[in-house]
Design a protein around this motif. Structure first.
Motif, PDB file in Angstrom:
ATOM      1  N   UNK A   1      35.393  -0.992 -10.698  1.00 62.94           N
ATOM      2  CA  UNK A   1      36.446  -1.746 -10.117  1.00 62.94           C
ATOM      3  C   UNK A   1      36.153  -3.196 -10.633  1.00 62.94           C
ATOM      4  N   UNK A   2      34.730  -3.655 -10.917  1.00 58.29           N
ATOM      5  CA  UNK A   2      35.121  -4.901 -11.467  1.00 58.29           C
ATOM      6  C   UNK A   2      35.122  -5.077 -12.791  1.00 58.29           C
TER       7      UNK A   2
ATOM      8  N   UNK B   1      19.701  -0.474  -4.761  1.00 55.91           N
ATOM      9  CA  UNK B   1      19.481  -1.763  -5.129  1.00 55.91           C
ATOM     10  C   UNK B   1      20.620  -2.262  -6.218  1.00 55.91           C
ATOM     11  N   UNK B   2      20.864  -1.308  -7.223  1.00 57.28           N
ATOM     12  CA  UNK B   2      21.527  -1.899  -8.338  1.00 57.28           C
ATOM     13  C   UNK B   2      22.902  -2.394  -7.848  1.00 57.28           C
ATOM     14  N   UNK B   3      23.502  -1.915  -6.464  1.00 55.64           N
ATOM     15  CA  UNK B   3      24.715  -2.292  -6.176  1.00 55.64           C
ATOM     16  C   UNK B   3      24.517  -3.705  -5.315  1.00 55.64           C
TER      17      UNK B   3
ATOM     18  N   UNK C   1      25.094  -9.736  -6.069  1.00 57.77           N
ATOM     19  CA  UNK C   1      24.430 -11.039  -6.111  1.00 57.77           C
ATOM     20  C   UNK C   1      24.873 -11.739  -7.408  1.00 57.77           C
ATOM     21  N   UNK C   2      24.829 -10.853  -8.436  1.00 55.29           N
ATOM     22  CA  UNK C   2      25.428 -11.364  -9.864  1.00 55.29           C
ATOM     23  C   UNK C   2      26.792 -12.050  -9.812  1.00 55.29           C
ATOM     24  N   UNK C   3      27.841 -11.146  -9.000  1.00 54.54           N
ATOM     25  CA  UNK C   3      29.171 -11.489  -8.796  1.00 54.54           C
ATOM     26  C   UNK C   3      29.279 -12.780  -8.002  1.00 54.54           C
ATOM     27  N   UNK C   4      28.431 -12.903  -6.940  1.00 59.81           N
ATOM     28  CA  UNK C   4      28.722 -14.315  -6.110  1.00 59.81           C
ATOM     29  C   UNK C   4      28.207 -15.330  -6.811  1.00 59.81           C
ATOM     30  N   UNK C   5      26.850 -15.251  -7.777  1.00 58.53           N
ATOM     31  CA  UNK C   5      26.339 -16.246  -8.292  1.00 58.53           C
ATOM     32  C   UNK C   5      27.260 -16.731  -9.341  1.00 58.53           C
TER      33      UNK C   5
ATOM     34  N   UNK D   1      24.551 -19.660  -4.367  1.00 59.22           N
ATOM     35  CA  UNK D   1      23.149 -19.289  -4.485  1.00 59.22           C
ATOM     36  C   UNK D   1      23.094 -18.198  -3.064  1.00 59.22           C
ATOM     37  N   UNK D   2      22.517 -16.997  -3.687  1.00 57.39           N
ATOM     38  CA  UNK D   2      22.522 -15.707  -2.474  1.00 57.39           C
ATOM     39  C   UNK D   2      21.344 -15.630  -2.222  1.00 57.39           C
ATOM     40  N   UNK D   3      20.690 -15.576  -0.942  1.00 60.17           N
ATOM     41  CA  UNK D   3      19.614 -15.208  -0.302  1.00 60.17           C
ATOM     42  C   UNK D   3      19.759 -13.882   0.164  1.00 60.17           C
TER      43      UNK D   3
END
Length: 315
Positions: free
Chosen positions: A13-14, A149-151, A156-160, A165-167
């Protein structure tokens, strides 16, 4: 194998959808949504069950219309999210119009820290990108850990990449980090209409008991930050709408648990008003009300996807 396939589909998709012309992406999303709606899978049944609480006088035909519109709205969220990394600053700027954004700007100008709390309405990722791009304000949020975990790493990478900042929701010290950001005068954004823990606050929501995360209210109490509810909706055009609502104040009387209950109920009431006005844009394909969670009497759940429950705000 199922997790690997899921990860591969989101990666596709991305990697693919963001390169499609926007009209093609819109048409593709609607086709996928209509196909899913016609199959009457778990997610559609759960969505209809939830919508029946939001619109209790709806006829079966009206519920079917709402659930179809709801699936189209949900897929619009995904099509936009897949394309957001490729959107220009101007496209993000014109993609959202927000009422009363001055409440947010004034709160940040005072340096006291601001918490934005919102339900799963329309596209919260686009709203976040608008805040970081148009207002130029970075913020911190919380995301549900996903399998594989890869998803989770992809999200996280998408939102960063959008300036957030993603916790992680679990396995870390999210609450302490959020409190530090707020005490420094920063911005925290939390999707807060679905509790993912066993410590949620019981609220009355559309006439029945549900649990919502205590995080926003507790953070406001402990840090002195301004707590602002936000609602979002689509209006049929390419522009999403939003509103920043008046602040939820910390009660002067009562101990922490009592104050937290009052504040969380106030958030739930604002969320309910926004959802009632635009029920088709509420992307809740999971169980929410306590009766449904305890008995399972209202039907099955849809699969828990990354758009469901991410950033709930539960410390």
């Amino acid at each position: 194998m199922r997790h690997r396939i899921t990860d591969a589909l989101y990666g596709l998709g991305w990697g693919t959808v963001k390169h499609l012309p926007e009209p093609v992406a819109v048409a593709l999303g609607q086709r996928i949504a209509d196909t899913a709606w016609k199959r009457r899978g778990k997610g559609v049944l759960r969505l209809e069950s939830n919508l029946a609480r939001v619109v209790p006088d709806a006829t079966p035909q009206r519920l079917a219309e709402l659930s179809r519109a709801g699936m189209r709205s949900y897929m619009r969220y995904w099509m936009e999210s897949f394309r957001l990394p490729a959107w220009s600053e101007e496209r993000i700027r014109t993609g959202l119009e927000v009422k009363d954004v001055d409440l947010l700007e004034e709160g940040l100008a005072k340096g006291r820290g601001v918490i934005l709390a919102l339900p799963h309405l329309a596209n919260w990722d686009l709203a976040g990108a608008w805040v970081t791009t148009v207002l130029g304000v970075p913020f911190t949020t919380v995301a549900q850990r996903l399998k594989p975990e890869s998803l989770y790493d992809r999200f996280v990478a998408y939102r960063e990449g959008l300036g957030m900042e993603v916790l992680p929701h679990t396995g870390g010290s999210a609450f302490g980090t959020l409190a530090r950001r707020l005490r420094a005068g920063g911005l925290v954004c939390l999707v807060a209409d679905r509790d993912l823990s066993a410590s949620g606050v019981e609220v009355s929501f559309f006439g029945d008991a549900a649990r919502m995360p205590a995080g926003p209210a507790i953070l406001a109490q402990q840090t002195g930050a301004l707590l602002l509810p936000v609602t979002l909706w689509y209006d049929g055009s390419s522009v999403m709408r939003g509103r920043v609502h008046p602040p939820v104040e910390v009660p002067r009387a009562g101990h922490r648990a009592e104050k937290t209950a009052v504040m969380t109920q106030a958030l739930a009431d604002v969320f309910a008003s926004g959802i009632a006005e635009h029920p088709e844009d509420w992307h809740m394909l999971q169980r929410l009300w306590i009766k449904d969670l305890e008995t399972g009497a209202a039907g099955p759940d849809g699969p828990a996807g990354p758009g469901q429950g991410s950033g709930t705000g539960t410390p």
